[in-house]
Motif scaffolding. Structure first.
Motif, PDB file in Angstrom:
ATOM      1  N   GLY A  42      12.670   1.091   3.630  1.00 14.10           N
ATOM      2  CA  GLY A  42      11.402   1.437   4.274  1.00 14.10           C
ATOM      3  C   GLY A  42      11.119   0.542   5.468  1.00 14.10           C
ATOM      4  O   GLY A  42      10.539   0.974   6.463  1.00 14.10           O
ATOM      5  N   GLY A  43      11.549  -0.721   5.368  1.00 12.32           N
ATOM      6  CA  GLY A  43      11.365  -1.644   6.483  1.00 12.32           C
ATOM      7  C   GLY A  43      12.139  -1.229   7.719  1.00 12.32           C
ATOM      8  O   GLY A  43      11.656  -1.384   8.844  1.00 12.32           O
ATOM      9  N   SER A  46      10.228   1.552   9.273  1.00 14.11           N
ATOM     10  CA  SER A  46       9.033   1.003   9.916  1.00 14.11           C
ATOM     11  C   SER A  46       9.366   0.357  11.252  1.00 14.11           C
ATOM     12  O   SER A  46       8.654   0.531  12.234  1.00 14.11           O
ATOM     13  CB  SER A  46       8.363  -0.028   9.006  1.00 14.11           C
ATOM     14  N   ARG A  53       4.402   0.736   6.738  1.00 11.89           N
ATOM     15  CA  ARG A  53       5.158   1.317   5.622  1.00 11.89           C
ATOM     16  C   ARG A  53       4.454   2.523   5.018  1.00 11.89           C
ATOM     17  O   ARG A  53       5.085   3.493   4.637  1.00 11.89           O
ATOM     18  CB  ARG A  53       5.360   0.282   4.507  1.00 11.89           C
ATOM     19  N   ASP A  57       6.004   6.212   4.548  1.00 11.26           N
ATOM     20  CA  ASP A  57       6.044   6.918   3.262  1.00 11.26           C
ATOM     21  C   ASP A  57       5.442   8.314   3.384  1.00 11.26           C
ATOM     22  O   ASP A  57       5.957   9.276   2.815  1.00 11.26           O
ATOM     23  CB  ASP A  57       5.298   6.129   2.182  1.00 11.26           C
TER      24      ASP A  57
END
Length: 89
Positions: A42-43, A46, A53, A57
């Protein structure tokens, strides 16, 4: 009037109407291994999109809900990143 596969694909790809959706979709598509899966944190999403984040999502959940991608955990570890795959029509 019948719905064709081309109609479904066109509707799905209309869902790529924002830059962040396109970037995330292309990151998944270009990072695929020989099995079709790519593991991205997820980083990383981002950082590439400059979104928090939570927003990343939301974008991923949208792409899943319209049938463009699917995701699974890459390992049983709770901290393991997800792996993603493009759903080809």
């Amino acid at each position: 009037m019948s719905i064709t596969l081309e109609d479904i694909v066109a509707i799905q790809h209309q869902s790529l109407n924002t830059l962040s959706r396109k970037i995330i979709f292309l990151m998944i598509k270009r990072g695929q291994d020989n099995t079709g899966w790519t593991t991205i944190s997820g980083g990383a999403f981002s950082k590439a999109t400059a979104l928090p984040r939570r927003s990343v999502d939301y974008v991923i959940k949208h792409l899943i809900s319209v049938g463009l991608i699917e995701r699974q955990k890459s390992a049983d570890n709770t901290n393991a990143p997800f792996k993603y795959r493009i759903i080809e029509a």
